[in-house]
Design an enzyme around this catalytic site. Structure first.
Site, short mmCIF file in Angstrom:
data_model
loop_
_atom_site.label_atom_id
_atom_site.label_comp_id
_atom_site.label_asym_id
_atom_site.label_seq_id
_atom_site.Cartn_x
_atom_site.Cartn_y
_atom_site.Cartn_z
N SER A 140 36.36 -53.66 3.73
CA SER A 140 35.69 -52.63 2.95
C SER A 140 36.57 -51.39 2.96
O SER A 140 37.43 -51.24 3.83
CB SER A 140 34.35 -52.28 3.61
OG SER A 140 33.78 -51.13 3.02
N TYR A 153 29.25 -50.05 11.41
CA TYR A 153 29.80 -50.80 10.26
C TYR A 153 31.29 -50.48 10.12
O TYR A 153 32.11 -51.38 9.95
CB TYR A 153 29.02 -50.43 8.99
CG TYR A 153 29.44 -51.21 7.75
CD1 TYR A 153 29.12 -52.56 7.61
CD2 TYR A 153 30.16 -50.60 6.72
CE1 TYR A 153 29.50 -53.28 6.47
CE2 TYR A 153 30.54 -51.30 5.59
CZ TYR A 153 30.21 -52.64 5.46
OH TYR A 153 30.59 -53.34 4.34
P1 NDP Z 1 25.26 -59.38 -0.22
O1 NDP Z 1 24.20 -58.88 0.71
O2 NDP Z 1 24.90 -59.67 -1.61
O3 NDP Z 1 25.94 -60.68 0.40
C1 NDP Z 1 26.10 -60.89 1.76
C2 NDP Z 1 26.24 -62.37 2.00
O4 NDP Z 1 26.45 -62.60 3.42
C3 NDP Z 1 25.02 -63.16 1.61
O5 NDP Z 1 25.42 -64.30 0.89
C4 NDP Z 1 24.39 -63.55 2.93
O6 NDP Z 1 23.74 -64.81 2.80
C5 NDP Z 1 25.62 -63.68 3.82
N1 NDP Z 1 25.27 -63.57 5.23
C6 NDP Z 1 24.73 -62.52 5.88
N2 NDP Z 1 24.49 -62.83 7.15
C7 NDP Z 1 24.89 -64.12 7.31
C8 NDP Z 1 24.90 -65.01 8.41
N3 NDP Z 1 24.44 -64.65 9.61
N4 NDP Z 1 25.38 -66.25 8.21
C9 NDP Z 1 25.85 -66.64 7.01
N5 NDP Z 1 25.88 -65.83 5.94
C10 NDP Z 1 25.40 -64.60 6.09
O7 NDP Z 1 26.41 -58.29 -0.13
P2 NDP Z 1 27.89 -58.23 -0.73
O8 NDP Z 1 28.14 -59.34 -1.67
O9 NDP Z 1 28.09 -56.85 -1.17
O10 NDP Z 1 28.74 -58.42 0.60
C11 NDP Z 1 29.81 -59.34 0.74
C12 NDP Z 1 30.87 -58.69 1.61
O11 NDP Z 1 31.41 -57.56 0.94
C13 NDP Z 1 30.36 -58.19 2.96
O12 NDP Z 1 31.29 -58.53 3.97
C14 NDP Z 1 30.33 -56.68 2.77
O13 NDP Z 1 30.48 -55.99 3.99
C15 NDP Z 1 31.51 -56.49 1.85
N6 NDP Z 1 31.50 -55.24 1.10
C16 NDP Z 1 30.48 -54.93 0.24
C17 NDP Z 1 30.45 -53.71 -0.40
C18 NDP Z 1 29.30 -53.28 -1.26
O14 NDP Z 1 29.21 -52.09 -1.58
N7 NDP Z 1 28.40 -54.18 -1.66
C19 NDP Z 1 31.55 -52.75 -0.24
C20 NDP Z 1 32.58 -53.19 0.64
C21 NDP Z 1 32.55 -54.38 1.27
P3 NDP Z 1 22.38 -65.26 3.51
O15 NDP Z 1 21.51 -64.06 3.64
O16 NDP Z 1 21.85 -66.30 2.57
O17 NDP Z 1 22.82 -65.85 4.81
#
Ligand code: NDP
Length: 244
Positions: A140, A153
């Site tokens: 990020s 975070y």
């Molecule tokens: P979402 O919340 O849409 O996606 C997060 C994903 O992580 C989901 O598919 C969720 O699936 C999965 N996840 C969470 N916990 C677990 C777990 N314990 N085991 C397996 N899967 C897990 O957010 P984003 O798409 O935005 O996030 C994706 C990445 O991008 C993250 O690493 C985030 O930190 C990073 N990011 C996002 C930004 C933003 O502004 N959105 C900015 C910078 C970085 P499920 O709940 O089904 O397990």
């Protein structure tokens, strides 16, 4: 270029992971979709297959070290390889330190750092033996800049950014395993849904920037994995135009 490449995407059930699966599916790779919400992965798999790709749904919690190890063994046994690991799963229940949301601190460390490491452990020996592979870690802009309220975070994402550069130095020249870190600014996804600190939620409600869309990051990931063999895209920062 990606036809029949075996690509694992963690956090594929929503946001950036889901958008990446849909974008890559146009090139007919074999997509391994990981996350906890099986219903969402099944729905995505149907869309991916409609675009002509093979999809395999692997529902798991990436904090379960044994389940992750078993899943990667299963994938490598079944397909003979993992070409690309997109380490994208993460969560962001940000809060001010004095709220002492220790369970949320634990959760971020467990998923954003330890879960990501378990997935790396799942492919590393295999990629090293093949002298081929690509690991993409989704960090990020919070892995480069700190803000009040983001401390834990920030700590996880600074960790992912540092880890990625050290991995690149250890693994790319010696073993031909490419390593990329992707650092998005604000993206409109479900990521903010786990925030429980009302002060943070109030400050987010006042933000007036047009965020990125998940597909904007999917395109950056696709760029990194479609370069020629001699090109390692080591770091990509993608910011909304209006974000400082
Ligand atoms: P979402 O919340 O849409 O996606 C997060 C994903 O992580 C989901 O598919 C969720 O699936 C999965 N996840 C969470 N916990 C677990 C777990 N314990 N085991 C397996 N899967 C897990 O957010 P984003 O798409 O935005 O996030 C994706 C990445 O991008 C993250 O690493 C985030 O930190 C990073 N990011 C996002 C930004 C933003 O502004 N959105 C900015 C910078 C970085 P499920 O709940 O089904 O397990």
């Amino acid at each position: 270029m990606l036809k029949e490449k075996v690509i694992v995407i963690t956090g594929a059930s929503s946001g950036i992971g889901e958008a990446t699966a849909l974008l890559l599916a146009e090139q007919q790779p074999i997509l391994i979709l990981m996350a906890r919400r099986k219903d969402r992965l099944d729905a995505l798999a149907s869309k991916v297959e409609a675009l002509g790709s093979q999809a395999v749904v692997v529902p798991l919690d990436i904090t379960d070290r044994q389940a992750v190890a078993d899943a990667f063994s299963m994938i490598i046994n079944r397909f003979g390889r993992v070409d690309v690991l997109i380490n994208n799963a993460g969560l962001m229940p940000v809060s001010f330190m004095d709220k002492l949301k220790v369970d949320e601190w634990d959760r971020m460390i467990d998923v954003n750092l330890k879960g990501l490491l378990y997935c790396i452990a799942g492919v590393l020996t295999h990629m090293k033996d093949r002298r081929a592979g690509h690991i993409i870690n989704v960090s990020s802009v919070a892995g480069r800049k700190v803000w009040p309220g983001f401390a834990v975070y920030n700590a996880t994402k600074f960790g992912v950014t540092a880890l990625s550069e050290a991995m690149r130095m250890e693994l790319t020249p010696s073993y031909n395993i490419k390593v990329t870190v992707i650092e998005p600014g604000a993206v409109a996804t479900e990521l903010t849904h786990t925030i429980t600190d009302q002060d943070i939620l109030d400050s987010f409600a006042k933000r007036r920037i047009t965020p990125l869309q998940a597909n904007d990051i999917a395109r950056a990931i696709k760029y990194a994995i479609t370069q020629p063999d001699h090109v390692n895209v080591s770091e990509v920062v993608v910011m909304p135009s209006a974000q400082m």
